[in-house]
Design a protein around this motif. Structure first.
Motif, PDB file in Angstrom:
ATOM      1  N   ASP A  11       3.631   5.524  -5.702  1.00 30.46           N
ATOM      2  CA  ASP A  11       3.600   5.441  -7.164  1.00 30.46           C
ATOM      3  C   ASP A  11       2.543   6.376  -7.751  1.00 30.46           C
ATOM      4  O   ASP A  11       2.795   7.075  -8.737  1.00 30.46           O
ATOM      5  CB  ASP A  11       3.308   4.005  -7.602  1.00 30.46           C
ATOM      6  N   ILE A  12       1.364   6.371  -7.157  1.00 32.10           N
ATOM      7  CA  ILE A  12       0.264   7.211  -7.671  1.00 32.10           C
ATOM      8  C   ILE A  12       0.621   8.693  -7.553  1.00 32.10           C
ATOM      9  O   ILE A  12       0.480   9.459  -8.516  1.00 32.10           O
ATOM     10  CB  ILE A  12      -1.043   6.897  -6.924  1.00 32.10           C
ATOM     11  N   LEU A  57       1.473  11.102 -10.797  1.00 37.99           N
ATOM     12  CA  LEU A  57       0.628  12.275 -11.045  1.00 37.99           C
ATOM     13  C   LEU A  57       1.460  13.549 -11.097  1.00 37.99           C
ATOM     14  O   LEU A  57       1.215  14.439 -11.927  1.00 37.99           O
ATOM     15  CB  LEU A  57      -0.437  12.381  -9.955  1.00 37.99           C
ATOM     16  N   ALA A  58       2.461  13.648 -10.204  1.00 33.72           N
ATOM     17  CA  ALA A  58       3.335  14.826 -10.194  1.00 33.72           C
ATOM     18  C   ALA A  58       4.105  14.953 -11.507  1.00 33.72           C
ATOM     19  O   ALA A  58       4.230  16.056 -12.073  1.00 33.72           O
ATOM     20  CB  ALA A  58       4.304  14.739  -9.010  1.00 33.72           C
ATOM     21  N   GLN A  73       5.895   5.952 -19.411  1.00 31.18           N
ATOM     22  CA  GLN A  73       5.666   4.805 -18.529  1.00 31.18           C
ATOM     23  C   GLN A  73       5.080   5.224 -17.180  1.00 31.18           C
ATOM     24  O   GLN A  73       4.617   4.368 -16.417  1.00 31.18           O
ATOM     25  CB  GLN A  73       6.970   4.021 -18.343  1.00 31.18           C
ATOM     26  N   PHE A  74       5.075   6.518 -16.907  1.00 33.15           N
ATOM     27  CA  PHE A  74       4.384   6.977 -15.700  1.00 33.15           C
ATOM     28  C   PHE A  74       2.870   6.779 -15.844  1.00 33.15           C
ATOM     29  O   PHE A  74       2.162   6.695 -14.829  1.00 33.15           O
ATOM     30  CB  PHE A  74       4.725   8.436 -15.403  1.00 33.15           C
ATOM     31  N   TYR A  75       2.374   6.696 -17.088  1.00 33.63           N
ATOM     32  CA  TYR A  75       0.976   6.305 -17.289  1.00 33.63           C
ATOM     33  C   TYR A  75       0.793   4.835 -16.905  1.00 33.63           C
ATOM     34  O   TYR A  75      -0.227   4.454 -16.322  1.00 33.63           O
ATOM     35  CB  TYR A  75       0.545   6.533 -18.731  1.00 33.63           C
ATOM     36  N   LEU A  79       0.830  -1.208   0.000  1.00 33.53           N
ATOM     37  CA  LEU A  79       0.000   0.000   0.000  1.00 33.53           C
ATOM     38  C   LEU A  79       0.862   1.256   0.000  1.00 33.53           C
ATOM     39  O   LEU A  79       0.583   2.220  -0.724  1.00 33.53           O
ATOM     40  CB  LEU A  79      -0.923  -0.006   1.220  1.00 33.53           C
ATOM     41  N   LEU A  80       1.919   1.255   0.793  1.00 34.20           N
ATOM     42  CA  LEU A  80       2.842   2.396   0.832  1.00 34.20           C
ATOM     43  C   LEU A  80       3.475   2.630  -0.534  1.00 34.20           C
ATOM     44  O   LEU A  80       3.524   3.762  -1.034  1.00 34.20           O
ATOM     45  CB  LEU A  80       3.926   2.145   1.888  1.00 34.20           C
TER      46      LEU A  80
END
Length: 450
Positions: free
Chosen positions: A263-264, A268-269, A351-353, A257-258
């Protein structure tokens, strides 16, 4: 997905944690506690709860866990939460806070969270027992007294969710190791339980290598051999001791979860801070130099050996060898803008998508093309272990100099060595260190970034 399919109950533990955080924050609204700074108090108790949960492994309740183990976790968690809760008064100088209301708050929170914890525990057991959900297929290697007792546990304790499929006798005349392995693969067996006393050393090594290379969980029924001297994890199935050979940190739901939360936020940033304006510029440059799509989408091997579509900015002219041949030094397929974005690793930014969608992580073993996965799985020992976690945009092997083209056998051997070390020794601070080193390498340039 946080977890390997069939291994854990997916989102149950993370959801439980979020519900508990909601409880400890909402109950403050119904009692006259009189805290002066609501934001400070809510932040304080939320952070304290999360830290305590990690420290006490509060949400690590396994399918074979007993009620007494849950009671022990509740007691430990709430003793420390009680101390931290009342420490807020002195630490932040809150003379107007009602000690009595704070005590009532603590009692109500304890009763509700304890009730929710036992309710989820009972419902999950009923789900496994009655509806045969959240199960694992298992085989037992051995016909010793302990092996037979373990089979009895599997068959009688349906709430554990173990589906016993077959028992093999290594001492039998018809025992065939290859046929045993074939059965495990063909019948989607999740876990293998070996009676150590009935296996020869070479057979034991064969099972370890097979499990590592086929993403199977291997556990042992202990005896008096030297296996006790290794770093192993003890578990108890209805008072029967079981040994696990390997413990993967990211199979811990709170660690997962951490990592997923980070990652999310990080993806997003990058997407809104960088890709939202850099993407259109690169798209224009790529299309002006060569015909073809802006993005290069390639099927690669990911978590639990599942395929996914990996996104990159296209850095080559259109060619038929893109899915089979890695880019090499002075590769004629690479365009001018492609050389720049590959050198600076900008081509990896889409790849951040993938990270946001959940099939990649910011940090992890780099995903390989399907052709290379098949090739290396047959060539490199324990190669498949890297698929116990999500693949990453960057990884430990990459910051240690093993990125890009595989020129000699030692390149892939060393890359897998670092990948396995990462899988078995993951920590959040290791991820941060790898990210910082990746940024430094991208700015300074890398020898094999071509």
């Amino acid at each position: 997905m946080f977890f390997k399919q069939g291994r854990f109950s997916g989102f149950i533990n993370p959801i439980s944690g979020l519900v508990d955080l909601l409880v400890i924050n909402l109950f403050t609204l119904f009692l006259p506690i009189n805290f002066q700074n609501p934001i400070l108090f809510h932040s304080y108790i939320s952070i304290a709860w999360v830290v305590l949960s990690f420290k006490n492994e509060f949400y690590e309740v396994y399918r074979y866990s007993k009620v007494v183990a849950i009671l022990r976790k509740l007691f430990t968690q709430f003793v420390f939460f009680f101390l931290i809760l009342y420490a807020y008064i002195g630490f932040f100088k809150q003379p107007l806070m009602s000690r009595l209301a704070l005590g009532k708050y603590f009692l109500l929170v304890f009763l509700l969270i304890a009730a929710l914890k036992f309710l989820s525990y009972i419902l999950l057991m009923q789900y496994r027992s009655l509806w045969k959900g959240n199960t694992r297929n298992v085989v037992v290697i051995g016909k010793s007294k302990k092996a037979n007792q373990l089979i009895e546990v599997f068959e009688e304790r349906k709430e554990y969710g173990y589906m016993f499929k077959r028992q093999f006798s290594p001492r039998g005349h018809n025992f065939d190791l290859i046929a045993c392995f074939r059965y495990i693969v063909n019948n989607n067996i999740d876990e293998i339980y070996c009676s150590v006393s009935e296996l020869k050393n070479d057979e034991l090594s064969a099972f370890i290598n097979f499990a590592d290379n086929n993403l199977k969980t291997l556990k042992f029924l202990p005896d008096n051999k030297n296996i006790f001297s290794k770093k192993l994890k003890f578990e108890y199935y209805d008072y029967l001791p079981i040994l696990s050979l390997r413990d993967i940190p990211l199979h811990n739901s709170l660690n997962a979860l951490l990592k997923r939360g980070f990652d999310i936020l990080f993806s997003l940033a990058v997407i809104f801070g960088l890709l939202i304006w850099l993407g259109p510029i690169l798209a224009l440059l790529i299309r002006l130099e060569s015909k073809g799509p802006v993005f290069f989408i390639q099927r690669r091997t990911g978590f639990d050996n599942r395929e996914f579509q990996c996104f990159k900015f296209r850095s080559m002219g259109m060619n038929d060898a893109a899915d089979a041949k890695q880019a090499g030094k002075n590769d004629m397929r690479v365009t001018k803008i492609g050389k720049f974005i590959r050198k600076t690793s900008i081509d990896e930014l889409p790849q951040f998508y993938n990270v946001l969608f959940g099939n990649m992580s910011v940090v992890g073993p780099r995903p390989h093309m399907l052709k290379h996965t098949d090739e290396y799985a047959n060539r490199v020992d324990k190669y498949m272990l890297r698929h116990f976690v999500k693949p990453g945009i960057t990884g430990l092997a990459q910051v240690r100099g093993y990125r890009g083209e595989i020129e000699k056998e030692s390149d892939i051997q060393n890359r897998i060595k670092f990948d396995i070390f990462y899988v078995e020794n993951w920590s959040f601070f290791m991820d941060l260190k790898i990210i910082v080193q990746t940024v430094i390498n991208a700015i300074s340039g890398e020898e094999k970034a071509y």
